[in-house]
Every structure is written in C-alpha cells, then in structure tokens.
Design an enzyme around this catalytic site. Sequence first.
Site: not given
Ligand code: NDP
Length: 449
Positions: A130, A170
């Site tokens: 990662k 991510d």
């Molecule tokens: P994105 O950046 O596309 O979206 C993240 C979302 O979560 C946004 O809506 C963001 O809001 C919100 N968010 C992030 N950090 C915080 C926080 N500290 N408090 C509140 N809201 C938060 O990321 P992904 O959708 O790709 O990832 C989301 C999760 O899924 C993560 O845990 C990631 O590790 C996991 N994941 C992702 C994969 C992938 O293929 N993308 C694979 C496996 C797991 P804002 O825009 O306001 O920050």
Amino acid sequence: MAEQLNETLETMYQDVLKRNPGEVEFHQAVREVIECLGPVLVKHPEFKERKIIERICEPERQIIFRVPWQDDKGHVHINRGFRVEFNSALGPYKGGLRFHPSVYLGIIKFLGFEQIFKNSLTGMPIGGGKGGSDFDPKGKSDDEVMRFCQSFITELYRHLGEHTDVPAGDIGVGGREIGYMFGQYKRITNRYEAGVLTGKGLHWGGSLVRTEATGYGATFFVNEMLKARKDSFAGKVCTVSGSGNVAIYTIEKIHQLGGKCVACSDSNGVIYHEKGLDLELIKRLKEVERRRIEDYLTYHKDAKFIKAGNIWEIPCQVAMPSATQNEINGKDAKLLVKNGCIAVGEGANMPTTPEGVKVFLDAKIAYGPGKAANAGGVATSALEMQQNACRDSWTFEYTERKLEDIMIGIHKNCFETAEEYGCPGNYVVGANIHGFIKVANAMVAMGLV
Ligand code: NDP
C-alpha cells in the site's frame, strides 16, 4: 473489547507495539488478525517454528520519500510519499495509493497489512502492499494534481514494475490520478508497461468493471451473507457512508438487487432521502463536477442534509460503511443493531472499531469485514493485469460475472473456515484464518527469505 491473547501471541503483539510506536491503526489491524490465529498455531506448529507471524508483521520493504511540487501560483509545496511493500509470498506487491492529509506511516502500514490477507482471499497471484501521500487533492486544479502525481511517480517509479509492485487507487486517487502517474512512468521508463498500474482508463489498458468493482463486490458479498440466512436485498432499507468510488457503486448494486438506499455522506455531512437516493445525480455531482454532497439538496427539496451528522443514527436493515477507517464505534454499532440492522458489509478498510466489531459479533448479525467484503476491487485489478498480460479486453458482462464468482468463492471460503474452526457465522475468524494460511504456507515453502 479485544479478546485475551494466549501467551505466545501476546508476546508477538507486544513486540509489534515496541517496534512500531505510535502507529495505532497498524496495531489495531495486527491485533485483529492475530487474535484469530491461536488455533492455527496448534494445527500448524511449523508456522510457529518458522516465525511466520513475526515475519508477516514486518514489511519486506518501506519506502518514504519527499514529494516537492509547485502550485498554479508558483508556490513550492513539500509532501511526503510512502510505499510499504509488505509481503510478496503470493505475487507482486499489490495495493492502492491513498492521497489524504491524514496519511502517515501507521495508516499505510495498516492498509498494507490488511491487503496481504485480502489479496490471498481473492485466490489471485498477488502479494500485499500500500502507499500514498499526505497530499490533499481537494480544491486543487487538474494541473496541480498532475504536477503532484508526476513528482510522486518520479521518485516511486524505480520501485514499481508489473512483476514487482503494482499500485492502484484508494481515497483521493481515481482515474485522473492513475492517468497522470502512468503517463509519467511511461515517459521515464520509455516502456508501455500496462500492467504496472491498475484502474487505468478504458481506452488505454483499463478493465471494464474496475471502477464499479469494490462497491459491486461488497454488495455481492452481503448478498451471499443474506442468502446464507435465507434472505435477500429485496425491499431492504440500506445506508452507505461516503459518496466516493466505493459508495457510489455500492448504492448502484444495492438498487439493482432490489434494496433501497436512503442515505450517504461525505466528510461535511449526511444526505437522507427517504424515498431513495438519486444515484445519477450523485454520480454527476461527485464524479463529473467534483462537488460536495450537500449540493444534492439543490435538486431534491424533499431530502435532508445533516451537517456533521452521524449516518449510523439513521435506521436501516443493511449498513455498508464505505468512507474510511474507524467510522463505526461501539456506540454506533449498538444503535445500528437496536434499530434493526441485520447485515453490515464493509466497503471501506477497517471502518469498525474493535468495540463495534464485538457488538456485531455478539448480536450475531451478518458482519462482513473489509478484507473479505471489499476484496472485489483488488480482484478486478488482478483481472486487469491478466487482460494486460495477454493484450486482451473482456466485455462488461464477462468481467462482472468473474467478479461475482470471486465474491461467492470468498464468501464460501470464509464461511467454511469459520465452521471448521468452531466459530460458525463469524466471517472475521473465517477471513483472517483462510487469508493467513495460504500466505503462511507459501512463506514456509520459500524458506527463510
Ligand atoms: P474516495 O476518495 O473515492 O471516496 C472517499 C469518500 O469517503 C468520500 O465521500 C469522502 O468524503 C469520505 N471520507 C474519506 N475520509 C473521510 C473521513 N476522514 N471522514 C469522513 N468521510 C471521509 O475513496 P474510495 O471510495 O476509493 O475509498 C473509500 C474506502 O474504501 C476507503 O476506506 C478505501 O480504503 C476503501 N477501499 C477502496 C477500494 C477502491 O477500489 N477504491 C478498494 C478497497 C477498499 P470527502 O470527499 O468529504 O473527503
């Protein structure tokens, strides 16, 4: 509250704390895995003798580097870049890059550690790694993001390669960022090495379904948990935290399977729309216009925006945390169960605290931990690598069917392993043990390396 560890495992855990001070998320991830491994060491004394757990907890390589870049006004900024190459027993290091101001070594190590077992569960030939940076892409222009990505990859490229280490997206890293990084990698190396990054654009080596894969996969996993209880998504009220990549495609698949998603969020607050979320609007706001979720209200006056709200206070039958780590604490978990939640599927990585996990397990609801439930993303990345290796591209339907089969397989393996180890219905035990044993066997076979 965490389970008691036996003496051997407690010593190993204390050693991890001592060697990695202050990295609380990493400690949490390690503890959750090794809590399940007592019975495995009894069945497999060779793992203890070969110090497999101690070795698995120590990354093979950790890279930390400076990332200087210039903003549109010519001001210079310095960020920190990370890549933790955790374990390559099953294949090249594979795992995403996270760009978020909260990123530090402890976050990358927790994610990399989880990734080892997740990748093992997919059944694909990929190791765990990662990376990321404390860079905040929010509010930056496309040019600023491009300059940052170019600087980041100019340092990292020497550690990457389709047979060595293959990053993906991510939080904060999507198709745009992968494009800029691939362009710079290609320029520096003078090689069109498509398999070096996944999540690429569809016209230059990307795979259909990769964008949808994590959300779709998590929903398929929950569907399997429901089926095991002779239930389904039909008519279920669901909530999905976040509104990024994982959340959007979780909502889409829930709707396709007959559920109704009534709430999602971003870091500013929660949107609640009782008659069901308008997904096309969310896609436009988030994927095209990069706006805040609050703007949903401009188009739907009957929805509510709860500023700084807690999405887990909204009653639902299925909850799918898809934002970030530790977003469901013990109190939230109790409230979810009290309000009638029967299934939780983690799209995000480690979104539930240990106290929350205990509440779900004690209540015996269907609880799918992230390393099993969200493995569809990395599995489809591995499918992208397969297509790149044979210079092929598969149809959406074919690729989605493969993803669904993989998720059904992960569910089956977790379910059966939990039964074998005397904890029926406990997917935490099933995922940790099944994921661990495959890596451990490979490490034993490869000797002390
Ligand atoms: P994105 O950046 O596309 O979206 C993240 C979302 O979560 C946004 O809506 C963001 O809001 C919100 N968010 C992030 N950090 C915080 C926080 N500290 N408090 C509140 N809201 C938060 O990321 P992904 O959708 O790709 O990832 C989301 C999760 O899924 C993560 O845990 C990631 O590790 C996991 N994941 C992702 C994969 C992938 O293929 N993308 C694979 C496996 C797991 P804002 O825009 O306001 O920050």
